[in-house]
Write a protein that holds these residues in place. Sequence first.
Motif, PDB file in Angstrom:
ATOM      1  N   LEU A  59      -9.020   8.511  -4.828  1.00  0.00           N
ATOM      2  CA  LEU A  59      -8.739   7.803  -3.586  1.00  0.00           C
ATOM      3  C   LEU A  59      -7.500   8.450  -2.990  1.00  0.00           C
ATOM      4  CD1 LEU A  59      -9.055   5.555  -1.470  1.00  0.00           C
ATOM      5  CD2 LEU A  59      -7.662   4.085  -2.953  1.00  0.00           C
ATOM      6  N   TYR A  60      -7.675   9.114  -1.846  1.00  0.00           N
ATOM      7  CA  TYR A  60      -6.565   9.777  -1.156  1.00  0.00           C
ATOM      8  C   TYR A  60      -5.835   8.753  -0.290  1.00  0.00           C
ATOM      9  CZ  TYR A  60      -8.615  14.208  -2.635  1.00  0.00           C
ATOM     10  OH  TYR A  60      -9.098  15.257  -3.401  1.00  0.00           O
ATOM     11  N   LEU A  61      -4.509   8.703  -0.456  1.00  0.00           N
ATOM     12  CA  LEU A  61      -3.701   7.698   0.231  1.00  0.00           C
ATOM     13  C   LEU A  61      -2.879   8.274   1.379  1.00  0.00           C
ATOM     14  CD1 LEU A  61      -2.292   5.518  -2.705  1.00  0.00           C
ATOM     15  CD2 LEU A  61      -4.271   5.068  -1.248  1.00  0.00           C
ATOM     16  N   GLY A  62      -3.123   9.525   1.748  1.00  0.00           N
ATOM     17  CA  GLY A  62      -2.308  10.112   2.806  1.00  0.00           C
ATOM     18  C   GLY A  62      -0.961  10.541   2.259  1.00  0.00           C
ATOM     19  N   TYR A  63       0.123  10.212   2.976  1.00  0.00           N
ATOM     20  CA  TYR A  63       1.443  10.735   2.618  1.00  0.00           C
ATOM     21  C   TYR A  63       2.396   9.641   2.155  1.00  0.00           C
ATOM     22  CZ  TYR A  63      -0.558  14.676   5.017  1.00  0.00           C
ATOM     23  OH  TYR A  63      -1.410  15.679   5.379  1.00  0.00           O
ATOM     24  N   TRP A  64       2.975   9.879   0.990  1.00  0.00           N
ATOM     25  CA  TRP A  64       4.174   9.145   0.598  1.00  0.00           C
ATOM     26  C   TRP A  64       5.331   9.872   1.253  1.00  0.00           C
ATOM     27  CZ3 TRP A  64       8.447  10.950  -2.268  1.00  0.00           C
ATOM     28  CH2 TRP A  64       9.362   9.971  -2.649  1.00  0.00           C
ATOM     29  N   ILE A  65       6.291   9.119   1.798  1.00  0.00           N
ATOM     30  CA  ILE A  65       7.390   9.727   2.537  1.00  0.00           C
ATOM     31  C   ILE A  65       8.707   9.272   1.933  1.00  0.00           C
ATOM     32  CG2 ILE A  65       8.469   9.989   4.799  1.00  0.00           C
ATOM     33  CD1 ILE A  65       5.731   9.381   6.025  1.00  0.00           C
TER      34      ILE A  65
ATOM     35  N   TYR B  44       5.276   1.785  -0.747  1.00  0.00           N
ATOM     36  CA  TYR B  44       4.333   0.997  -1.541  1.00  0.00           C
ATOM     37  C   TYR B  44       3.370   1.872  -2.335  1.00  0.00           C
ATOM     38  CZ  TYR B  44       0.673   2.091   1.845  1.00  0.00           C
ATOM     39  OH  TYR B  44      -0.237   2.759   2.627  1.00  0.00           O
ATOM     40  N   LYS B  45       3.137   3.092  -1.893  1.00  0.00           N
ATOM     41  CA  LYS B  45       2.121   3.939  -2.524  1.00  0.00           C
ATOM     42  C   LYS B  45       2.483   4.301  -3.962  1.00  0.00           C
ATOM     43  CE  LYS B  45       0.656   5.666   1.954  1.00  0.00           C
ATOM     44  NZ  LYS B  45       0.401   6.809   2.855  1.00  0.00           N
ATOM     45  N   ARG B  46       3.770   4.364  -4.245  1.00  0.00           N
ATOM     46  CA  ARG B  46       4.142   4.763  -5.601  1.00  0.00           C
ATOM     47  C   ARG B  46       3.993   3.627  -6.613  1.00  0.00           C
ATOM     48  NH1 ARG B  46      10.602   5.573  -6.447  1.00  0.00           N
ATOM     49  NH2 ARG B  46      11.398   3.784  -5.299  1.00  0.00           N
ATOM     50  N   ARG B  47       3.587   2.443  -6.134  1.00  0.00           N
ATOM     51  CA  ARG B  47       3.357   1.340  -7.071  1.00  0.00           C
ATOM     52  C   ARG B  47       1.972   1.430  -7.735  1.00  0.00           C
ATOM     53  NH1 ARG B  47       5.823  -1.849  -2.826  1.00  0.00           N
ATOM     54  NH2 ARG B  47       3.837  -2.848  -2.331  1.00  0.00           N
ATOM     55  N   PHE B  48       1.180   2.410  -7.335  1.00  0.00           N
ATOM     56  CA  PHE B  48      -0.143   2.586  -7.937  1.00  0.00           C
ATOM     57  C   PHE B  48      -0.055   3.695  -8.988  1.00  0.00           C
ATOM     58  CE2 PHE B  48      -0.830   0.484  -3.983  1.00  0.00           C
ATOM     59  CZ  PHE B  48      -1.876  -0.399  -4.243  1.00  0.00           C
ATOM     60  N   HIS B  49      -0.466   3.343 -10.216  1.00  0.00           N
ATOM     61  CA  HIS B  49      -0.317   4.268 -11.344  1.00  0.00           C
ATOM     62  C   HIS B  49      -1.652   4.472 -12.060  1.00  0.00           C
ATOM     63  CE1 HIS B  49       4.063   3.972 -10.978  1.00  0.00           C
ATOM     64  NE2 HIS B  49       3.928   2.667 -10.936  1.00  0.00           N
ATOM     65  N   PRO B  50      -1.896   5.721 -12.497  1.00  0.00           N
ATOM     66  CA  PRO B  50      -1.094   6.904 -12.196  1.00  0.00           C
ATOM     67  C   PRO B  50      -1.336   7.379 -10.768  1.00  0.00           C
ATOM     68  CG  PRO B  50      -3.005   7.538 -13.481  1.00  0.00           C
ATOM     69  CD  PRO B  50      -3.036   6.036 -13.389  1.00  0.00           C
TER      70      PRO B  50
ATOM     71  N   VAL C 258      -0.554  12.224  -1.544  1.00  0.00           N
ATOM     72  CA  VAL C 258      -0.749  11.576  -2.838  1.00  0.00           C
ATOM     73  C   VAL C 258      -2.176  11.042  -2.953  1.00  0.00           C
ATOM     74  CG1 VAL C 258       1.675  10.973  -3.225  1.00  0.00           C
ATOM     75  CG2 VAL C 258       0.204   9.404  -1.940  1.00  0.00           C
ATOM     76  N   ARG C 259      -2.642  10.931  -4.184  1.00  0.00           N
ATOM     77  CA  ARG C 259      -3.969  10.393  -4.446  1.00  0.00           C
ATOM     78  C   ARG C 259      -3.975   9.668  -5.783  1.00  0.00           C
ATOM     79  NH1 ARG C 259      -7.347  16.035  -5.828  1.00  0.00           N
ATOM     80  NH2 ARG C 259      -6.550  16.272  -7.963  1.00  0.00           N
ATOM     81  N   ILE C 260      -4.922   8.753  -5.924  1.00  0.00           N
ATOM     82  CA  ILE C 260      -5.088   8.000  -7.165  1.00  0.00           C
ATOM     83  C   ILE C 260      -6.277   8.573  -7.926  1.00  0.00           C
ATOM     84  CG2 ILE C 260      -5.648   5.742  -8.160  1.00  0.00           C
ATOM     85  CD1 ILE C 260      -4.372   4.495  -5.636  1.00  0.00           C
ATOM     86  N   PRO C 261      -6.081   9.003  -9.179  1.00  0.00           N
ATOM     87  CA  PRO C 261      -7.227   9.384 -10.015  1.00  0.00           C
ATOM     88  C   PRO C 261      -7.935   8.111 -10.487  1.00  0.00           C
ATOM     89  CG  PRO C 261      -5.182   9.655 -11.244  1.00  0.00           C
ATOM     90  CD  PRO C 261      -4.794   9.198  -9.869  1.00  0.00           C
ATOM     91  N   VAL C 262      -9.081   7.857  -9.922  1.00  0.00           N
ATOM     92  CA  VAL C 262      -9.726   6.546 -10.035  1.00  0.00           C
ATOM     93  C   VAL C 262      -9.977   6.142 -11.477  1.00  0.00           C
ATOM     94  CG1 VAL C 262     -11.874   5.322  -9.510  1.00  0.00           C
ATOM     95  CG2 VAL C 262     -10.721   6.649  -7.727  1.00  0.00           C
ATOM     96  N   GLN C 263     -10.454   7.060 -12.293  1.00  0.00           N
ATOM     97  CA  GLN C 263     -10.827   6.707 -13.664  1.00  0.00           C
ATOM     98  C   GLN C 263      -9.627   6.313 -14.512  1.00  0.00           C
ATOM     99  OE1 GLN C 263     -13.839   6.347 -14.860  1.00  0.00           O
ATOM    100  NE2 GLN C 263     -14.923   7.062 -13.025  1.00  0.00           N
TER     101      GLN C 263
ATOM    102  N   GLY D  51      -1.042 -10.100   0.923  1.00  0.00           N
ATOM    103  CA  GLY D  51      -0.899  -8.730   0.444  1.00  0.00           C
ATOM    104  C   GLY D  51      -2.163  -7.924   0.673  1.00  0.00           C
ATOM    105  N   LEU D  52      -2.706  -7.982   1.889  1.00  0.00           N
ATOM    106  CA  LEU D  52      -4.000  -7.368   2.160  1.00  0.00           C
ATOM    107  C   LEU D  52      -3.956  -5.839   2.089  1.00  0.00           C
ATOM    108  CD1 LEU D  52      -5.300  -9.678   5.031  1.00  0.00           C
ATOM    109  CD2 LEU D  52      -6.103  -9.585   2.665  1.00  0.00           C
ATOM    110  N   GLY D  53      -2.791  -5.233   2.332  1.00  0.00           N
ATOM    111  CA  GLY D  53      -2.702  -3.783   2.172  1.00  0.00           C
ATOM    112  C   GLY D  53      -2.946  -3.376   0.736  1.00  0.00           C
ATOM    113  N   THR D  54      -2.295  -4.074  -0.191  1.00  0.00           N
ATOM    114  CA  THR D  54      -2.514  -3.810  -1.620  1.00  0.00           C
ATOM    115  C   THR D  54      -3.945  -4.134  -2.015  1.00  0.00           C
ATOM    116  OG1 THR D  54      -0.201  -4.187  -2.209  1.00  0.00           O
ATOM    117  CG2 THR D  54      -1.831  -4.504  -3.953  1.00  0.00           C
ATOM    118  N   PHE D  55      -4.443  -5.274  -1.550  1.00  0.00           N
ATOM    119  CA  PHE D  55      -5.806  -5.676  -1.888  1.00  0.00           C
ATOM    120  C   PHE D  55      -6.818  -4.646  -1.395  1.00  0.00           C
ATOM    121  CE2 PHE D  55      -9.702  -8.190  -0.880  1.00  0.00           C
ATOM    122  CZ  PHE D  55     -10.050  -8.506  -2.188  1.00  0.00           C
TER     123      PHE D  55
END
Length: 251
Positions: free
Chosen positions: A212-218, A226-232, A74-79, A191-195
Amino acid sequence: MAIHSDRDDDLRLFQTGEHPCGYWPDRTARDLVLDPHDRRLGGLYPMALGWGFRRSGDLVYRPHCAQCHACVAVRIPVQRFAADRSQRRCAVRNADLEVRITAAAASDELFALYHRYLAHRHADGGMDDHGPHEFEQFLIGSWSHTRFMEMRLPPTHGGPGELIGVAVTDVTDSGLSAVYTFFDPDHAQRGLGTFAILQQIAWAHREGLPHLYLGYWIRDHRKMDYKRRFHPLEAYDGRRWIDFDPEQAGR
């Protein structure tokens, strides 16, 4: 196994034998690994990220398990990212921290924090006995453009503030890759992971980097959810990046 690229030569991929899964103790796993002896790894790495690969030390790998497809890159499209209310509160809660980007170099201070984190979060998980050599071998690649994003408390008595968190981050032309984050368990309420992810998004934005590449959602793994809480969020389906759908991903 070789795959064709627009480079001068084909890329060689190796499939590992079965090994214990790092996420599910009752499962075995296999990976695809880019040829670790290929001198072009540093230049190929951004392309590999776009194929759903990830770096661990000098290895560039992707899960390739016959019966399990739970790991989804998964990755976050920054813009397009927009922080939600909880993430905005996390940013405010940590506004007192000093965040700085440093060279990826080991130190006693960094290793002590890393060891405290592993002892608390991954006790008896196979990593809590990591020494300084394993620290460098796991996090610092010989060919990667890696930086440490330090999070420190406000300085006291004129010296640097206490180090409470580090986000190990690879810098490429295609984006930042969040390799690993560790922090002081005594400050878990921050919440330093989120920060760290919010700061990496801001960093990528400043540098004009698209992802921003976040590695693997499992799927069904509590520590990775937690990774799926970042949108989109975008997911790699084996052929292309698509909008992340938790109902379909990892099946």
